[in-house]
Design a protein around this motif. Structure first.
Motif, short mmCIF file in Angstrom:
data_model
loop_
_atom_site.label_atom_id
_atom_site.label_comp_id
_atom_site.label_asym_id
_atom_site.label_seq_id
_atom_site.Cartn_x
_atom_site.Cartn_y
_atom_site.Cartn_z
N ALA A 207 0.68 -1.32 -0.15
CA ALA A 207 0.06 0.16 -0.14
C ALA A 207 0.78 1.51 0.11
O ALA A 207 0.44 2.38 -0.64
N TYR A 208 2.11 0.97 0.52
CA TYR A 208 2.95 2.21 0.85
C TYR A 208 4.27 2.08 -0.14
O TYR A 208 4.98 3.02 -0.36
N ASN A 209 4.27 1.15 -1.23
CA ASN A 209 5.13 0.79 -2.12
C ASN A 209 4.30 0.57 -3.73
O ASN A 209 4.58 -0.53 -3.98
N ASP A 210 3.51 1.65 -4.11
CA ASP A 210 2.74 0.99 -5.31
C ASP A 210 3.55 0.82 -6.52
O ASP A 210 4.68 1.47 -6.56
N ALA A 211 3.22 0.10 -7.17
CA ALA A 211 4.03 -0.22 -8.42
C ALA A 211 4.27 0.83 -9.45
O ALA A 211 5.22 0.98 -9.98
N ALA A 212 2.94 1.68 -9.57
CA ALA A 212 3.13 2.87 -10.33
C ALA A 212 4.16 4.04 -9.68
O ALA A 212 4.49 4.91 -10.42
N GLY A 213 4.56 3.84 -8.59
CA GLY A 213 5.30 4.80 -8.03
C GLY A 213 4.82 6.35 -7.47
O GLY A 213 5.21 7.01 -7.41
#
Ligand code: AVI
Length: 323
Positions: A207-213
């Motif tokens: 939740a705090y390291n999303d793939a889209a950045g």
């Protein structure tokens, strides 16, 4: 320049002075830290709105679904003619669910630090709910001890603090905020609180390291803001966003990490960063039932009702102030 434009100019100058003071103090402190409220300039607020739409960031979606389901039950507990007071109202999206569920609310009082946000939201709400009294308050709700507006006669003051924003306060600050809020809500007052729950650390990490950045952009925007507003010369490519779950403390920790040794000028002062050195930017505390009960008790509230989603990701809690 007319007087309201002058007042706005003065407010902007004050905001900038506060920001500069907090940044210089925070960068001089060991360990370095800048308070999370400075993440929310116009760009930061837009990025946070984008975070709320991310597939990994379950918080907003889950809380909204809970409120959609339990709105009627909240309305029953609150009763008719209550004044709904929202702390940090932003665009008041979730409060609409309560405004629509509550029987004949006496008033809606959105409290927000951003005058522009507040005025635009109040105008929209007045258009959408012509019979609702909207009485906006431009203030930092963290520092508010009483309401500076005359709230229409209401049977009860119902506070609303959604979004797990309570999680961005450390436990001492959270208790202090809830105590002040209980006093502000007065006798018979109640609070609807949104709390993110402890869960599988992998889910939290995502939740705090999303793939889209997008979360990384949100945190790195603080460097851009310092460059823009304080004449700093941070190279945003020289830093990265670091977020992880600290299980012992029950919180997500978020930092800006220097990728190499570097020297940065901020408001005419020089700061040296070692490779790997961090600036703390945010904590996001997660709670379990015992933690919520302890928090409520320390602040003088009793838990009247708790609603969660089927996956127990998030909780909406109805708290009554102890007499
Ligand atoms: C506003 N607050 C509840 C968010 C959170 O989840 O702690 C802020 C945030 N920071 C990074 N992503 C979201």
């Amino acid at each position: 320049m007319n007087s309201s434009a002058l007042a706005l100019d003065q407010a902007q100058a004050d905001d900038r002075a506060d920001f500069q003071e907090a940044v210089l103090a925070g960068l001089s402190h060991v360990p370095r830290a800048i308070p999370p409220k400075f993440l929310y300039d116009a760009r930061g607020s837009a990025l946070f709105d984008a975070i709320c739409e991310l597939p990994e960031y379950y918080l907003t979606r889950t809380e909204t679904a809970i409120l959609q389901k339990c709105g009627g039950q909240i309305a029953k507990l609150a009763g008719p003619h209550c004044a709904l007071i929202e702390f940090g109202s932003g665009s008041s999206v979730k409060s609409r669910l309560l405004i629509e569920a509550l029987p004949d609310p006496a008033a809606y009082v959105p409290i927000d630090i951003s005058r522009r946000h507040l005025d635009a939201t109040a105008a929209k709400l007045r258009g959408d709910y012509p019979s609702l009294k909207v009485e906006p308050v431009c203030a930092d709700y963290m520092a508010l001890t009483e309401l500076p507006v005359e709230v229409s006669p209401a049977r009860r003051r119902l506070g609303f603090f959604p979004g797990s924003t309570i999680g961005n306060l450390d436990p001492g600050e959270a208790v202090a905020f809830l105590r002040r809020t209980r006093r502000l809500l007065g006798p018979g007052g109640a609070l609807v609180l949104g709390v993110d729950l402890k869960k599988d650390p992998r889910r939290l990490h995502e939740a705090y390291n999303d793939a889209a950045g997008v979360t990384a952009q949100f945190i790195l925007n603080l460097l851009h803001r310092m460059n823009r507003e304080l004449g700093a010369n941070f190279d945003p490519a020289g830093f990265e966003h670091e977020a992880f779950y600290n299980a012992a403390e029950g919180r997500i920790e978020i930092y800006l990490k220097s990728l190499r040794p570097q020297m940065v000028m901020v408001a005419g002062r020089r700061f040296a960063f070692a490779a790997g050195e961090r600036i703390h930017s945010e904590y996001s505390y997660k709670y379990d039932d015992a933690g919520i009960a302890a928090l409520a008790r320390s602040a003088g509230f009793t838990i009247t009702r708790t609603w969660t989603d089927p996956g127990r990701l998030f909780a909406v809690i109805y708290l009554n102030g102890m007499p």
